[in-house]
Write an enzyme that holds these catalytic residues in place. Structure first.
Site, PDB file in Angstrom:
ATOM      1  N   GLY A 108       0.814  -1.220   0.000  1.00  0.00           N
ATOM      2  CA  GLY A 108       0.000   0.000   0.000  1.00  0.00           C
ATOM      3  C   GLY A 108       0.836   1.253   0.000  1.00  0.00           C
ATOM      4  O   GLY A 108       0.393   2.320   0.412  1.00  0.00           O
ATOM      5  N   LEU A 111       4.701   1.075  -4.253  1.00  0.00           N
ATOM      6  CA  LEU A 111       6.008   0.547  -4.679  1.00  0.00           C
ATOM      7  C   LEU A 111       5.874  -0.754  -5.471  1.00  0.00           C
ATOM      8  O   LEU A 111       6.847  -1.475  -5.662  1.00  0.00           O
ATOM      9  CB  LEU A 111       6.900   0.315  -3.450  1.00  0.00           C
ATOM     10  CG  LEU A 111       7.218   1.564  -2.628  1.00  0.00           C
ATOM     11  CD1 LEU A 111       8.010   1.198  -1.383  1.00  0.00           C
ATOM     12  CD2 LEU A 111       7.993   2.579  -3.463  1.00  0.00           C
ATOM     13  N   SER A 114       2.412  -5.651  -5.401  1.00  0.00           N
ATOM     14  CA  SER A 114       1.583  -6.682  -6.041  1.00  0.00           C
ATOM     15  C   SER A 114       2.230  -7.176  -7.335  1.00  0.00           C
ATOM     16  O   SER A 114       2.280  -8.385  -7.581  1.00  0.00           O
ATOM     17  CB  SER A 114       0.166  -6.165  -6.294  1.00  0.00           C
ATOM     18  OG  SER A 114       0.197  -4.940  -6.970  1.00  0.00           O
ATOM     19  N   ASP A 157       4.506  -1.306 -13.989  1.00  0.00           N
ATOM     20  CA  ASP A 157       5.025  -1.929 -12.756  1.00  0.00           C
ATOM     21  C   ASP A 157       5.629  -3.299 -13.032  1.00  0.00           C
ATOM     22  O   ASP A 157       6.698  -3.648 -12.513  1.00  0.00           O
ATOM     23  CB  ASP A 157       3.908  -2.068 -11.719  1.00  0.00           C
ATOM     24  CG  ASP A 157       3.280  -0.739 -11.379  1.00  0.00           C
ATOM     25  OD1 ASP A 157       3.860   0.295 -11.753  1.00  0.00           O
ATOM     26  OD2 ASP A 157       2.214  -0.739 -10.750  1.00  0.00           O
TER      27      ASP A 157
HETATM   28  C1  GLA Z   1      -0.241   1.918 -10.716  1.00  0.00           C
HETATM   29  C2  GLA Z   1      -0.490   1.027 -11.917  1.00  0.00           C
HETATM   30  C3  GLA Z   1       0.418   1.412 -13.079  1.00  0.00           C
HETATM   31  C4  GLA Z   1       0.348   2.905 -13.377  1.00  0.00           C
HETATM   32  C5  GLA Z   1       0.486   3.715 -12.093  1.00  0.00           C
HETATM   33  C6  GLA Z   1       0.257   5.191 -12.322  1.00  0.00           C
HETATM   34  O1  GLA Z   1       1.049   1.712 -10.201  1.00  0.00           O
HETATM   35  O2  GLA Z   1      -0.271  -0.322 -11.587  1.00  0.00           O
HETATM   36  O3  GLA Z   1       0.086   0.650 -14.219  1.00  0.00           O
HETATM   37  O4  GLA Z   1      -0.821   3.224 -14.087  1.00  0.00           O
HETATM   38  O5  GLA Z   1      -0.393   3.279 -11.083  1.00  0.00           O
HETATM   39  O6  GLA Z   1       1.257   5.733 -13.086  1.00  0.00           O
END
Ligand code: GLA
Length: 344
Positions: A108, A111, A114, A157
């Site tokens: 949360g 970072l 998940s 991510d």
């Molecule tokens: C989360 C999502 C990403 C991206 C960011 C915002 O981390 O998993 O795909 O959209 O928010 O930049």
């Protein structure tokens, strides 16, 4: 879960990430610039020859058993079980698995804990004969998050944690997933500070912002909102116009930031981080007062740039600082915000 002495475990360790710039544009055709961080998650798996996956963790609860085809249950193990179900479809593994998760990534905090856990589970399950690349694993992890978990995230991510190396930024074109790893110059200190304000992407706010961006693109007639012209904003309702203004401006900022990183222009990069934060606060509406204050103090104390990072709504601040003032800067910031924690 205790591990049998003679068990053959497969394991993988994957880092978390901070996004330096390029926020909310990874599903809008933008270039993003995440950087892997040292805290990581390790996933160990081993076949248990049964029809259930048994999942345990030192940080969360467990052990708990789930049927191998059981749907997501809004439990942390969904990330693991989504990955195992994918791996079984690929015939990388068969039957149920015993899984142990050990994570040092704050949850949360924005970072990508998940994405890291899914990618780690996929890497652990990937057999040595599989030719699938880390980039393709990242694409699979995104599908698991979109379809099994139900969060309609972009690709940033998963790519960041699958390919990233701590201390190196990943300049990623989210249209075709082409990327380049860029070193952070020694004359740049990047500090990630966790505000302690937690948030979850499963609460619907991520989907709502994403849908607004896609609707703005649809009304403008742009395949990617990043490509749209600001001239069209007047035709949109005020909320969609704000979202579009953020995405269009952030798309330009992140490309300029990649150029600033390549040319070692710390001052320009910092300025772009500040503009990014202001846009996330005012147009994307994803900041919160506690984070705005942390960003403002970080800058007042001498940071060249500071911004909320990740999806927002809480979590971490990333700041760019001249290494020669780092120690005093951190002392000053923690005096004003005694509960923040440095992530590195
Ligand atoms: C989360 C999502 C990403 C991206 C960011 C915002 O981390 O998993 O795909 O959209 O928010 O930049």
């Amino acid at each position: 879960m205790t591990r049998p002495q003679d068990a053959i475990w497969q394991s993988a360790t994957v880092p978390c990430r901070v996004n330096l710039i390029g926020e909310w544009i990874d599903f809008n055709g933008g270039t993003v610039l995440p950087m892997a961080l040292t805290p990581s998650v390790r996933v160990d798996i081993q076949s248990n020859q049964s029809q259930s996956d048994q999942v345990s963790s030192e940080q969360f609860d467990g052990p708990r058993a789930f049927g191998i085809d059981a749907p997501a249950t809004d439990h942390w193990s969904d990330y693991i079980r989504g990955a195992l179900q994918y791996a079984r479809k690929q015939e990388w593994i068969s039957a149920g698995q015993d899984v142990h998760v050990k994570s040092a990534i704050p949850v949360g905090a924005g970072l990508s804990s998940s994405a890291a856990i899914i990618v780690a589970a996929l890497k652990a399950a990937r057999p040595s004969f599989a030719t699938v690349t880390d980039a393709n694993l990242a694409l699979a992890a995104k599908e698991i998050e979109n379809r099994f978990i139900g969060v309609p995230c972009g690709i940033m991510d998963q790519m960041a944690v699958a390919l990233g190396k701590p201390g190196t930024a990943l300049a990623l074109d989210t249209r075709d997933c082409s990327y380049e790893l860029l070193d952070i110059p020694d004359s740049w200190s990047i500090v990630v500070a966790h505000s302690g304000l937690h948030r979850a992407l499963t609460d619907g706010r991520y989907r709502a912002r994403r849908d607004e961006c896609l609707e703005a693109a649809r009304q403008i007639g742009a395949a990617y909102l990043c490509d749209a012209s600001m001239d069209f904003l007047d035709a949109l309702d005020p909320i969609l116009a704000k979202r579009a203004r953020h995405v269009i401006s952030e798309g330009k900022r992140s490309k300029e930031a990649v150029a600033a990183l390549r040319s070692d222009d710390r001052a320009r990069f910092g300025q772009l981080m500040i503009e990014s934060h202001n846009s996330l606060r005012d147009d994307m509406d994803v900041s919160v007062p506690g984070i705005d204050q942390l960003v403002a103090h970080a800058i007042d104390l001498g940071a060249e740039g500071a911004r909320i990072t990740g999806a927002g709504f809480g979590g971490c601040v990333a700041a760019l600082i001249d290494p020669s003032i780092l120690a005093n800067w951190w002392t000053g910031l923690t005096a004003l915000h005694p509960t923040i924690k440095r992530i590195s």
